[in-house]
Design an enzyme around this catalytic site. Structure first.
Site, PDB file in Angstrom:
ATOM      1  N   GLY A 144       0.791  -1.229   0.000  1.00 29.42           N
ATOM      2  CA  GLY A 144       0.000   0.000   0.000  1.00 29.42           C
ATOM      3  C   GLY A 144       0.817   1.270   0.000  1.00 29.42           C
ATOM      4  N   HIS A 197       4.660   1.559  -8.003  1.00 37.18           N
ATOM      5  CA  HIS A 197       3.589   0.553  -7.996  1.00 37.18           C
ATOM      6  C   HIS A 197       2.719   0.700  -9.243  1.00 37.18           C
ATOM      7  CE1 HIS A 197       4.109   1.104  -3.474  1.00 37.18           C
ATOM      8  NE2 HIS A 197       4.299  -0.198  -3.621  1.00 37.18           N
ATOM      9  N   GLN A 227       7.308  -9.943   7.852  1.00 34.80           N
ATOM     10  CA  GLN A 227       8.536  -9.606   7.125  1.00 34.80           C
ATOM     11  C   GLN A 227       9.266  -8.430   7.761  1.00 34.80           C
ATOM     12  OE1 GLN A 227       6.339  -8.715   3.312  1.00 34.80           O
ATOM     13  NE2 GLN A 227       7.873  -7.126   3.101  1.00 34.80           N
ATOM     14  N   LYS A 270      13.658  -2.470  -8.125  1.00 33.16           N
ATOM     15  CA  LYS A 270      14.236  -1.815  -6.941  1.00 33.16           C
ATOM     16  C   LYS A 270      14.495  -2.858  -5.856  1.00 33.16           C
ATOM     17  CE  LYS A 270      12.814  -0.002  -3.420  1.00 33.16           C
ATOM     18  NZ  LYS A 270      12.069   0.488  -2.316  1.00 33.16           N
ATOM     19  N   GLN A 329      14.581  -9.477  -3.775  1.00 32.84           N
ATOM     20  CA  GLN A 329      13.228 -10.033  -3.609  1.00 32.84           C
ATOM     21  C   GLN A 329      12.763 -10.665  -4.926  1.00 32.84           C
ATOM     22  OE1 GLN A 329       9.777  -8.250  -1.351  1.00 32.84           O
ATOM     23  NE2 GLN A 329       9.234  -7.474  -3.361  1.00 32.84           N
ATOM     24  N   ARG A 376       8.842   4.373   1.835  1.00 27.29           N
ATOM     25  CA  ARG A 376       9.606   4.921   2.971  1.00 27.29           C
ATOM     26  C   ARG A 376      10.160   6.313   2.685  1.00 27.29           C
ATOM     27  NH1 ARG A 376      10.954  -0.802   3.756  1.00 27.29           N
ATOM     28  NH2 ARG A 376       9.995  -1.416   5.725  1.00 27.29           N
TER      29      ARG A 376
END
Ligand code: PAF
Length: 282
Positions: A31, A37, A61, A149, A153, A187
């Site tokens: 979110g 996104h 996580q 980015k 992951q 962030r």
């Protein structure tokens, strides 16, 4: 656009779409959506018939002392953006469905997660893999979209899809940057004006690393040291890691050669930001 927070209802809706042979595109998120996104959402829209976005700040996580509690949430603003993008379903699972009180089964990737963020945030990728398996099992997507980015992951998710035999095609899309080249991240919202200015050193360090390598430097420690100097010039910064690794298996390199990843994680007064550049070196 439908918004659900219940697993059973979400499965029912998606079953109907599947019976209708619709290609399901899925973008998992936590979110507070930004252009990074939305670039994934737009690709999903272009390449599938029914687009699902999940919004779930996944507690497992986050490590102890990390920002799970303060992680910004604004489901109203997110829904508005996703409505404008023509998304079909937003899945905001409730805690009870995701982590019932007897929850005791986790998914662990044990190789690619040994370095970089996996090393500096122990347990992080176990949390990511576990939540993604749960989301994949509910949504059963044909296509999923991730950003470069989060390079590590993305590699781990690719391995997970492969190792666990999911029939999912994965797309990894380029990092979207602000005008001053800071990688977009939820962030970034934590940064005040001075911190925001200081954060430019992250891309400066990456660019310097890339330039030195382009000029022929093959010693990892030389490039890393020079990058560190750029970051350490700013008083607000603390380096979690700066590494140059094999971009395919994330193993350390004796010499900079082949497909390599320059990756870093830097705290700006406590805000942890990550970024990377992948390049091929002859
Ligand atoms: O990249 C993220 O936002 C999260 O790690 C993800 C993939 C949504 C899992 O919680």
């Amino acid at each position: 656009m439908i918004i659900t927070n219940n697993v059973k209802k979400t499965k029912r809706i998606l079953n109907v779409q599947k019976l209708d042979n619709k290609v399901i595109g899925f973008v998992p998120t936590m979110g507070l959506l930004h252009e990074g996104h939305l670039s994934l959402v737009r690709q999903a829209k272009a390449k599938s018939d029914f687009v699902v976005i999940s919004i779930f700040v996944n507690p497992i996580q986050f490590g102890r002392g990390e920002d799970y509690g303060s992680y910004p949430r604004d489901i109203k603003a997110d829904s508005k953006l996703l409505m404008e993008e023509g998304v079909d379903l937003i899945f905001c699972p409730n805690q009870k469905d995701m982590y019932p009180s007897d929850f005791s089964v986790f998914v662990d990737e044990t190789e690619l997660s040994q370095s970089l963020c996996g090393k500096s945030r122990p347990g992080h990728f176990r949390g990511v893999c576990t939540v993604l398996v749960k989301l994949f099992n509910v949504i059963v997507p044909d296509k999923v979209y991730f950003g470069q980015k989060d390079y590590q992951q993305a590699l781990i998710v690719k391995r997970l899809i492969n190792n666990l035999n999911y029939d999912i095609k994965m797309y990894v899309l380029p990092t979207i940057r602000e005008n001053d080249k800071l990688a977009m991240s939820t962030r970034n919202n934590y940064l005040n004006d001075n911190e925001r200015k200081d954060s430019r050193c992250i891309y400066e360090a990456l660019s310097l690393g890339k330039e030195l390598i382009k000029q022929g430097e093959t010693r990892v420690f030389v490039v890393v040291d020079k990058m560190k100097n750029v970051i350490m010039k700013k008083r607000s910064t603390k380096i979690a890691y700066i590494e140059i690794l094999d971009a395919v298996n994330l193993k350390s390199l004796k010499k900079i050669k082949g497909k390599i990843l320059i990756a870093l994680a830097v705290y700006i007064n406590g805000t942890r930001l990550i970024d990377n550049i992948a390049i091929s070196v002859k």
